[in-house]
Design an enzyme around this catalytic site. Sequence first.
Site, short mmCIF file in Angstrom:
data_model
loop_
_atom_site.label_atom_id
_atom_site.label_comp_id
_atom_site.label_asym_id
_atom_site.label_seq_id
_atom_site.Cartn_x
_atom_site.Cartn_y
_atom_site.Cartn_z
N HIS A 85 0.85 -1.19 0.00
CA HIS A 85 0.00 0.00 0.00
C HIS A 85 0.89 1.23 0.00
CE1 HIS A 85 -3.34 2.69 0.85
NE2 HIS A 85 -2.52 3.30 1.68
N ASP A 166 -15.32 2.50 7.69
CA ASP A 166 -14.28 3.43 7.24
C ASP A 166 -14.76 4.26 6.07
OD1 ASP A 166 -11.53 4.54 7.04
OD2 ASP A 166 -11.70 3.61 5.07
N ARG A 173 -14.84 12.66 7.52
CA ARG A 173 -13.61 13.35 7.90
C ARG A 173 -13.16 14.31 6.81
NH1 ARG A 173 -9.82 8.72 8.30
NH2 ARG A 173 -8.25 10.31 8.66
N SER A 188 -7.69 3.83 9.39
CA SER A 188 -8.45 3.85 8.14
C SER A 188 -7.75 2.97 7.10
CB SER A 188 -8.57 5.30 7.65
OG SER A 188 -9.01 5.36 6.33
N LYS A 192 -8.73 -1.45 6.01
CA LYS A 192 -9.01 -1.95 4.67
C LYS A 192 -8.00 -3.03 4.28
CE LYS A 192 -9.14 2.40 3.56
NZ LYS A 192 -9.34 3.80 3.19
N1 URA Z 1 -6.13 7.27 3.09
C1 URA Z 1 -7.07 6.52 3.74
O1 URA Z 1 -7.49 5.48 3.25
N2 URA Z 1 -7.52 6.98 4.92
C2 URA Z 1 -7.09 8.12 5.51
O2 URA Z 1 -7.54 8.45 6.58
C3 URA Z 1 -6.13 8.88 4.82
C4 URA Z 1 -5.65 8.43 3.62
#
Ligand code: URA
Length: 429
Positions: A85, A166, A173, A188, A192
């Site tokens: 990631h 999320d 957010r 967050s 995932k």
């Molecule tokens: N990317 C995400 O998936 N979540 C965040 O909070 C910030 C960047």
Amino acid sequence: MTALDAVSIITTKRDGGELSDAQIDWVIDGFTRGEVADEQMSALAMAIVWRGMTRSETARWTSAMIASGQRMDFTDLPRPTVDKHSTGGVGDKITLPLAPLVAACGAAVPQLSGRGLGHTGGTLDKLEAIPGWQADVAVPRMRDILADPGIGAVVCAAGADLAPADKRLYALRDVTGTVESIPLIASSIMSKKIAEGTAALVLDVKVGSGAFLKTLDGARELATAMVELGTDAGVRTVALLTAMDTPLGRAAGNALEVAESVEVLAGGGPADVVELTLTLAREMVALAGLEIDPADVLADGKAMDHWRAMVRAQGGEPDAPLPIAKHTETVRAESDGVLTRLDALGVGLAAWRLGAGRARQGDPVQFGAGVEMHAKPGDSVSAGQPMLTMHTDTPAAFAGASAALRAAVTVEAAATPSPAPLVLGRIGA
Ligand code: URA
């Protein structure tokens, strides 16, 4: 007042207290089901931005977000799973050569990816530039692709059931000024990635002007939090901190970046893209417990075979011509000298203004739009020489994009810049 209610959870955090497991589970579950109102969750998110969360609160928050949907399970696959990631940067097309390369090394790469927002591009937007390629893959098909020894990698959109808490919270957010919190960002991203079912994960945490995090200290803090969350959840996790002051490679834009990725798979491509691809691939292969040098697999053409198979498996035609923008315009050097700065944020903004990115979720992107970089820091340039080419279908965008690019470059008469390192740190076992 009952033991668990939104107001007492908000005030506990507002006053600097630690939330209990039961409070966290309750508020995330209630928010996912629409029983905790958006304004209450916004207030709680702001209290977390202000007060932070402990390691155990962050771990519980992450588990609760995973539990809001389905956790995928690929433990029955005949090969080890490993994913990467990136926190996002300009010209960051690394997933495109990396996923098939690591699959060709013998791992399975299940990557649930996203679309871009703002000045950094999204991996799905880049792949969607390939005619026919589809981002939506049903889980049984995903499993078949991962199990196929001739493919082994799938890069697709996350389904609605992957950490839905999320999805809702991130959207909130985004519009309430509560993105900038290390525990919220770490939970967050990791909710995932853990829900995706990978056994191992390499994080590429970008640092610099074109990155989400501008300082090494901030990036190290986020990387440490994410490595801890992954490790605590049983996912072998390593993070690299990598430079994002200058764009990666020589192209920023969807189809332009696909073309550059194919060059890397064919054994060429820009040195920085090759270096980062191989560095991340070595980390992934090691975490997967495989003993093979990805450089050999890149050199012998197997990674390219996996790329072609991976594109076809998702409906794409690897030999089809890529979309080309209708208009181009060049930015030329104004003086003789050495290019000492090519600012990633400026190039990202220019690519976005040209149509490569989107301002709001759901907006369309232009697949052919973007910026080609003919010179990178350290290169000599002479007055009038083309340094950057802008590509777009909407020529009215040239003025704004060229203003961003002119502000992004510095040419100095007598400079001997030392090459900046790409990998700035490593966190994890
Ligand atoms: N990317 C995400 O998936 N979540 C965040 O909070 C910030 C960047």
